[in-house]
Design an enzyme around this catalytic site. Structure first.
Site, PDB file in Angstrom:
ATOM      1  N   HIS A   1       0.860  -1.190   0.000  1.00  0.00           N
ATOM      2  CA  HIS A   1       0.000   0.000   0.000  1.00  0.00           C
ATOM      3  C   HIS A   1       0.894   1.237   0.000  1.00  0.00           C
ATOM      4  CE1 HIS A   1      -2.828   3.067   1.191  1.00  0.00           C
ATOM      5  NE2 HIS A   1      -3.794   2.246   0.800  1.00  0.00           N
TER       6      HIS A   1
ATOM      7  N   GLU B   1      -3.980   1.701  -7.411  1.00  0.00           N
ATOM      8  CA  GLU B   1      -4.338   2.812  -6.522  1.00  0.00           C
ATOM      9  C   GLU B   1      -3.444   4.011  -6.821  1.00  0.00           C
ATOM     10  OE1 GLU B   1      -6.620   1.418  -2.817  1.00  0.00           O
ATOM     11  OE2 GLU B   1      -4.534   1.759  -2.318  1.00  0.00           O
TER      12      GLU B   1
HETATM   13  P1  PGA Z   1      -9.606   6.097   0.188  1.00  0.00           P
HETATM   14  O1  PGA Z   1      -8.385   5.080   0.432  1.00  0.00           O
HETATM   15  O2  PGA Z   1     -10.768   5.283  -0.278  1.00  0.00           O
HETATM   16  O3  PGA Z   1      -9.847   6.716   1.538  1.00  0.00           O
HETATM   17  O4  PGA Z   1      -9.149   7.084  -0.831  1.00  0.00           O
HETATM   18  C1  PGA Z   1      -8.114   4.050  -0.457  1.00  0.00           C
HETATM   19  C2  PGA Z   1      -6.890   3.279  -0.046  1.00  0.00           C
HETATM   20  O5  PGA Z   1      -5.903   3.905   0.358  1.00  0.00           O
HETATM   21  O6  PGA Z   1      -6.868   2.025  -0.103  1.00  0.00           O
END
Ligand code: PGA
Length: 248
Positions: free
Chosen positions: A94, A164
């Site tokens: 992440h 992401e």
């Molecule tokens: P968010 O986070 O939905 O708050 O933007 C997503 C993530 O970091 O997995």
């Protein structure tokens, strides 16, 4: 194929009681949704509370795992500890963990560790900025190559990839990504998997979207995404319920 809706609670909520309330709030919607599997990734101290909820359709995931197996590694958590409390998924790479020092090499070791323990790794990739010359594509290619290094074909099919883009994550997001931007990257990820492995794996790999997913945009992303990785809105049962329901 069933969609996968994952809630990443990050460092929330602050008590076991609140964690139980949030969890209870989403159980019944998750149970009724036939076209999606739901995974909740709470902080480590809350993992074992949800182990008892075996009756529910919800799987439990961890937000990280150690590269080590056991021993003098203060603060670390091993794959065996995770499986012993019923964890079946783990988020690796992440961007918030990468910001704390996780390199592609470390992420690669975590994936290998998870796979050995039969825990499904959710590999997060994504660029910090979008530029007009396509550097972000090179960045993503590099991330994938390094994170998947030395992982044999039969194992790769078990890895889930979550795109992401860092610029679209969290309250400080520059803007939201569009479903078209996701589709571009999904095709690109498949092409990379094809180049490293083969067309079957490229076709079968699950590619999720994450970054400011909410009830108003979840259905649009789900047209092409194999699932969603939800941060903030996974802590608000009313909103997470709507996201789960947006799977058709
Ligand atoms: P968010 O986070 O939905 O708050 O933007 C997503 C993530 O970091 O997995």
């Amino acid at each position: 194929m069933k969609k996968l809706i994952i809630g990443n609670w990050k460092m929330n909520p602050q008590s076991k009681k609140e964690a139980e309330i949030i969890f209870k709030g989403i159980v019944s919607t998750a149970q009724k949704q036939k076209n999606a599997d739901v995974v909740i990734c709470p902080p480590y101290p809350f993992l074992s509370i949800f182990q008892k909820t075996k009756f529910s359709k919800i799987s439990i995931g961890a937000q990280d795992v150690s590269v080590e197996q056991s021993g003098p590694y203060t603060g670390e958590v091993s794959t065996k500890m995770l499986t012993s409390v019923g964890v079946s998924y783990v988020i690796v790479g992440h961007s918030e963990r990468r910001a704390m020092g996780d390199t592609n090499q470390i992420v690669n070791k975590k994936i290998i560790n998870a796979l050995k323990a039969k825990i499904i790794p959710i590999l997060c990739i994504g660029e910090r900025h979008r530029d007009s010359s396509g550097e972000y594509l090179k960045f993503i290619k590099h991330q994938l190559h390094e994170c998947l290094a030395n992982i044999p074909k039969p194992q790769v099919s078990k890895i889930i990839i979550a795109y992401e883009p860092i610029w679209a994550i969290g309250e400080k997001a520059q803007r939201e990504a569009t479903p078209e931007e996701f589709t571009e990257i999904k095709i690109f990820i498949r092409k990379i998997i094809f180049d490293i492995y083969n067309s079957k794996l490229a076709h079968n790999v699950m590619v999720l979207y994450g970054g400011s997913v909410h009830p108003e945009n979840s259905a649009e992303f789900l047209v092409d995404a194999d699932g969603l990785l939800v941060g903030r809105d996974s802590l608000i049962p009313k909103k997470f319920d709507l996201i789960i329901k947006s799977v058709k």
